[in-house]
Design a protein around this motif. Structure first.
Motif, PDB file in Angstrom:
ATOM      1  N   GLN A   1       0.811  -1.213   0.000  1.00  0.00           N
ATOM      2  CA  GLN A   1       0.000   0.000   0.000  1.00  0.00           C
ATOM      3  C   GLN A   1       0.847   1.267   0.000  1.00  0.00           C
ATOM      4  OE1 GLN A   1      -2.321  -0.548   3.538  1.00  0.00           O
ATOM      5  NE2 GLN A   1      -3.658  -2.101   2.632  1.00  0.00           N
ATOM      6  N   ARG A   2       1.965   1.234   0.713  1.00  0.00           N
ATOM      7  CA  ARG A   2       2.856   2.402   0.821  1.00  0.00           C
ATOM      8  C   ARG A   2       4.287   1.996   0.468  1.00  0.00           C
ATOM      9  NH1 ARG A   2       1.418   6.377   4.536  1.00  0.00           N
ATOM     10  NH2 ARG A   2       3.381   7.347   3.873  1.00  0.00           N
ATOM     11  N   PRO A   3       4.535   1.567  -0.769  1.00  0.00           N
ATOM     12  CA  PRO A   3       5.877   1.066  -1.113  1.00  0.00           C
ATOM     13  C   PRO A   3       6.972   2.104  -0.923  1.00  0.00           C
ATOM     14  CG  PRO A   3       4.536   1.416  -3.086  1.00  0.00           C
ATOM     15  CD  PRO A   3       3.617   1.543  -1.926  1.00  0.00           C
ATOM     16  N   GLU A   4       6.652   3.389  -1.163  1.00  0.00           N
ATOM     17  CA  GLU A   4       7.685   4.423  -1.037  1.00  0.00           C
ATOM     18  C   GLU A   4       8.166   4.551   0.409  1.00  0.00           C
ATOM     19  OE1 GLU A   4       4.090   6.247   0.449  1.00  0.00           O
ATOM     20  OE2 GLU A   4       4.481   4.990  -1.304  1.00  0.00           O
ATOM     21  N   LEU A   5       7.266   4.341   1.367  1.00  0.00           N
ATOM     22  CA  LEU A   5       7.639   4.428   2.781  1.00  0.00           C
ATOM     23  C   LEU A   5       8.552   3.282   3.169  1.00  0.00           C
ATOM     24  CD1 LEU A   5       7.288   5.650   5.639  1.00  0.00           C
ATOM     25  CD2 LEU A   5       5.283   4.171   5.909  1.00  0.00           C
ATOM     26  N   VAL A   6       8.182   2.060   2.810  1.00  0.00           N
ATOM     27  CA  VAL A   6       8.977   0.899   3.191  1.00  0.00           C
ATOM     28  C   VAL A   6      10.330   0.901   2.484  1.00  0.00           C
ATOM     29  CG1 VAL A   6       9.061  -1.619   3.177  1.00  0.00           C
ATOM     30  CG2 VAL A   6       6.919  -0.445   3.741  1.00  0.00           C
ATOM     31  N   LYS A   7      10.334   1.236   1.194  1.00  0.00           N
ATOM     32  CA  LYS A   7      11.597   1.246   0.447  1.00  0.00           C
ATOM     33  C   LYS A   7      12.587   2.254   1.026  1.00  0.00           C
ATOM     34  CE  LYS A   7      10.021  -0.317  -4.124  1.00  0.00           C
ATOM     35  NZ  LYS A   7       9.846   0.080  -5.549  1.00  0.00           N
ATOM     36  N   LYS A   8      12.090   3.350   1.582  1.00  0.00           N
ATOM     37  CA  LYS A   8      12.958   4.392   2.129  1.00  0.00           C
ATOM     38  C   LYS A   8      13.768   3.887   3.329  1.00  0.00           C
ATOM     39  CE  LYS A   8      12.809   9.106   3.977  1.00  0.00           C
ATOM     40  NZ  LYS A   8      11.914  10.255   4.336  1.00  0.00           N
ATOM     41  N   TYR A   9      13.200   2.932   4.061  1.00  0.00           N
ATOM     42  CA  TYR A   9      13.841   2.515   5.312  1.00  0.00           C
ATOM     43  C   TYR A   9      14.292   1.056   5.339  1.00  0.00           C
ATOM     44  CZ  TYR A   9      11.973   6.893   7.205  1.00  0.00           C
ATOM     45  OH  TYR A   9      11.697   8.214   7.450  1.00  0.00           O
ATOM     46  N   TYR A  10      13.619   0.187   4.648  1.00  0.00           N
ATOM     47  CA  TYR A  10      13.878  -1.258   4.762  1.00  0.00           C
ATOM     48  C   TYR A  10      15.306  -1.604   4.343  1.00  0.00           C
ATOM     49  CZ  TYR A  10      13.031  -6.299   4.361  1.00  0.00           C
ATOM     50  OH  TYR A  10      13.080  -7.665   4.512  1.00  0.00           O
ATOM     51  N   THR A  11      16.029  -2.296   5.180  1.00  0.00           N
ATOM     52  CA  THR A  11      17.426  -2.745   5.034  1.00  0.00           C
ATOM     53  C   THR A  11      18.441  -1.602   5.089  1.00  0.00           C
ATOM     54  OG1 THR A  11      17.561  -2.704   2.592  1.00  0.00           O
ATOM     55  CG2 THR A  11      16.702  -4.723   3.628  1.00  0.00           C
ATOM     56  N   ARG A  12      18.008  -0.376   5.430  1.00  0.00           N
ATOM     57  CA  ARG A  12      18.963   0.733   5.487  1.00  0.00           C
ATOM     58  C   ARG A  12      19.902   0.619   6.696  1.00  0.00           C
ATOM     59  NH1 ARG A  12      17.519   0.637   1.134  1.00  0.00           N
ATOM     60  NH2 ARG A  12      16.615   2.279  -0.165  1.00  0.00           N
ATOM     61  N   LEU A  13      19.461  -0.037   7.758  1.00  0.00           N
ATOM     62  CA  LEU A  13      20.303  -0.237   8.928  1.00  0.00           C
ATOM     63  C   LEU A  13      20.848  -1.657   9.003  1.00  0.00           C
ATOM     64  CD1 LEU A  13      18.268   1.623  11.731  1.00  0.00           C
ATOM     65  CD2 LEU A  13      20.127   2.500  10.318  1.00  0.00           C
ATOM     66  N   ALA A  14      20.055  -2.623   8.550  1.00  0.00           N
ATOM     67  CA  ALA A  14      20.442  -4.032   8.626  1.00  0.00           C
ATOM     68  C   ALA A  14      21.309  -4.376   7.421  1.00  0.00           C
ATOM     69  CB  ALA A  14      19.196  -4.910   8.673  1.00  0.00           C
ATOM     70  N   ASP A  15      22.611  -4.264   7.585  1.00  0.00           N
ATOM     71  CA  ASP A  15      23.566  -4.452   6.493  1.00  0.00           C
ATOM     72  C   ASP A  15      23.825  -5.948   6.295  1.00  0.00           C
ATOM     73  OD1 ASP A  15      25.606  -4.422   4.656  1.00  0.00           O
ATOM     74  OD2 ASP A  15      26.801  -2.908   5.697  1.00  0.00           O
ATOM     75  N   THR A  16      23.314  -6.483   5.202  1.00  0.00           N
ATOM     76  CA  THR A  16      23.460  -7.918   4.947  1.00  0.00           C
ATOM     77  C   THR A  16      24.892  -8.313   4.594  1.00  0.00           C
ATOM     78  OG1 THR A  16      22.861  -7.660   2.615  1.00  0.00           O
ATOM     79  CG2 THR A  16      21.070  -8.089   4.179  1.00  0.00           C
ATOM     80  N   SER A  17      25.715  -7.357   4.214  1.00  0.00           N
ATOM     81  CA  SER A  17      27.093  -7.682   3.821  1.00  0.00           C
ATOM     82  C   SER A  17      27.989  -7.953   5.022  1.00  0.00           C
ATOM     83  CB  SER A  17      27.695  -6.552   2.986  1.00  0.00           C
ATOM     84  OG  SER A  17      27.891  -5.388   3.773  1.00  0.00           O
ATOM     85  N   LYS A  18      27.476  -7.682   6.248  1.00  0.00           N
ATOM     86  CA  LYS A  18      28.319  -7.798   7.431  1.00  0.00           C
ATOM     87  C   LYS A  18      27.907  -8.911   8.380  1.00  0.00           C
ATOM     88  CE  LYS A  18      29.618  -2.891   7.477  1.00  0.00           C
ATOM     89  NZ  LYS A  18      29.597  -1.624   8.268  1.00  0.00           N
ATOM     90  N   ASP A  19      26.710  -9.446   8.215  1.00  0.00           N
ATOM     91  CA  ASP A  19      26.232 -10.437   9.185  1.00  0.00           C
ATOM     92  C   ASP A  19      25.438 -11.526   8.475  1.00  0.00           C
ATOM     93  OD1 ASP A  19      25.645 -10.780  12.363  1.00  0.00           O
ATOM     94  OD2 ASP A  19      23.905 -11.386  11.198  1.00  0.00           O
ATOM     95  N   GLY A  20      25.847 -12.773   8.674  1.00  0.00           N
ATOM     96  CA  GLY A  20      25.201 -13.886   7.993  1.00  0.00           C
ATOM     97  C   GLY A  20      23.769 -14.116   8.425  1.00  0.00           C
TER      98      GLY A  20
END
Length: 447
Positions: free
Chosen positions: A124-143
């Protein structure tokens, strides 16, 4: 790589299915997260950050996953009745890793506040979720974060717009429900804009006695002058394994209280990473664990001071009985330019038996010259002089030990800013020490 191989093959075979039952905003980083997981694998004890918990071995057994998003036959509003006196909350549920939307509380949240399933809001609000989702949870650093991002299909989102105050505490109950050994991968996204305020209580319960493995990633964005209280209470059982990674970013003048309490579990590994990015931000980070039998509780924390004039207070306490194992590793990092930092870190631990084990590693790294920082850790047993004093006044040895342990952990409970929750936890902790069932009256989940 045995544990990794089965999930690499599973994802390769079901990627289209996973994406079809999720939302585009959650799918966008999925392939990159999977590539990171292929490269990193599950953490093992050779990694300094995971030296006390061998994550990979817990993923080796065969677990079921609900990738088709089939309905779970349970109405949590019928089986869960939270009996906390004077604790008036807006009550929501996540069943395994899916937000339960078939019934919602009658209480209304303030205008503009969004609380719902992450998948549904992302549609419903893709722009809101895309702005924040995975911005803090860095997948390149933690398995674990990479694995969760690759497989997570739903979860919860809380969005509070500018200068909006959510007066009523929000209670989120995570229910584990399955007839076979089961894995869940849950996401939580918390967004508080400038001047917003909210209090969120998250409770983990297991309905069934099968083996559960739960991964959870929480991202919390706390805007300028915003205030967030986040409480986590784990009351599952000894066949439950939980890996939870919490990432918090604070802007100028923000105030955050994080308090995680483990009352009953199997194996728990909590990672908490807080970044104080704005001047005058303040964080209070607390945790408590009561463990016996062969339970395992590992807390790994890091607080990074980026901006000047910030304050961090950290307090963790463990009480370990039988053959329980506890671990705490806490890093406070003061970066250049973070002048006038005020930071205090404390870890206190009780080993009730000689077989209990506690590993503690407090750390300070300071790259600024005008700071006030301290840290300390202790591991010991109950004070024999205090026991003798209490027994000389007619208190039995068993009761004296219980009173001393209860007094030991009180300091963590007293940081809670919800009086009804504080009172309830005093009771639950006392019952836990006495070996009684720590279940809420009228609740058909706690066993």
């Amino acid at each position: 790589m045995n544990a990794e191989r089965q999930y690499i093959e599973l994802f390769s075979q079901t990627e289209a299915l996973i994406c079809r039952h999720s939302a585009e905003a959650l799918n966008a980083p999925r392939a990159a997260a999977f590539a990171d997981f292929e490269r990193l694998g599950f953490p093992n004890r050779k990694a300094e950050k995971y030296k006390y918990t061998d994550v990979g071995k817990y993923f080796e057994p065969d677990f079921g996953l609900n990738l088709n998003r089939l309905d779970i036959p349970v109405n949590p509003y019928e089986v869960f009745k939270c009996d906390v006196p004077n604790m008036s909350t807006a009550l929501y549920f996540v069943v395994n890793d899916a937000f339960y939307s078939k019934a919602l509380p009658k209480s209304h949240l303030p205008e503009g506040v969004i609380l719902g399933g992450l998948k549904e809001v992302a549609e419903q609000r893709p722009e809101l979720v895309k702005k924040y989702y995975t911005r803090l949870a860095d997948t390149s650093k933690d398995g674990v974060t990479a694995f969760n991002t690759a497989f997570a299909q739903d979860g919860l989102i809380l969005y509070v717009p500018k200068r909006t105050v959510v007066e009523k505490p929000i209670q989120l109950v995570n229910i584990l429900r399955a007839d076979v050994n089961f894995m869940v991968n849950r996401r939580v996204l918390i967004i508080l804009e400038e001047g917003a305020q909210a209090k969120l209580l998250m409770c983990d319960h297991a309905m069934d006695s099968v083996n559960f493995l739960a991964t959870q990633v929480i991202e919390a964005f706390v805007g300028e002058n915003a205030a967030l209280d986040l409480y986590e209470l784990e009351e599952t059982h000894t066949s439950t394994v939980r890996f939870s990674n919490l990432y918090v970013r604070q802007e100028a003048g923000s105030n955050v209280l994080l308090n995680g309490i483990t009352l009953n579990n199997g194996t728990t590994r909590n990672t908490t990473e807080v970044t104080l990015e704005g001047r005058g931000a303040e964080i209070t980070l607390c945790g408590m664990a009561i463990a016996d039998k062969n339970q395992h509780v590992d807390n790994n924390t890091s607080i990074t001071h980026v901006a000047p004039d910030c304050t961090s207070n950290e307090l963790f306490k463990y009480v370990l009985d039988d053959q329980a194992v506890g671990a705490f590793s806490g890093l406070v990092l003061v970066r250049p330019g973070a002048q006038r930092t005020n930071s205090q870190q404390t870890n206190r631990n009780l080993c009730v038996t000689r077989e209990a084990r506690m590993y503690t590693q407090p750390q300070l790294e300071i790259y600024a010259d005008d700071v006030k920082c301290s840290h300390g850790a202790t591991v010991g047993q109950l004070d024999e002089n205090a026991l003798f004093y209490m027994r000389s006044r007619g208190i039995s040895e068993k009761e004296a030990r219980l009173l001393l342990m209860f007094a030991f952990v009180n300091e963590v409970i007293d940081t809670i800013r919800l009086e009804a929750l504080k009172d309830r936890l005093h009771l639950l902790v006392e019952k836990r020490f006495r070996g009684e069932l720590n279940k809420c009256q009228g609740c058909a989940i706690c066993k």
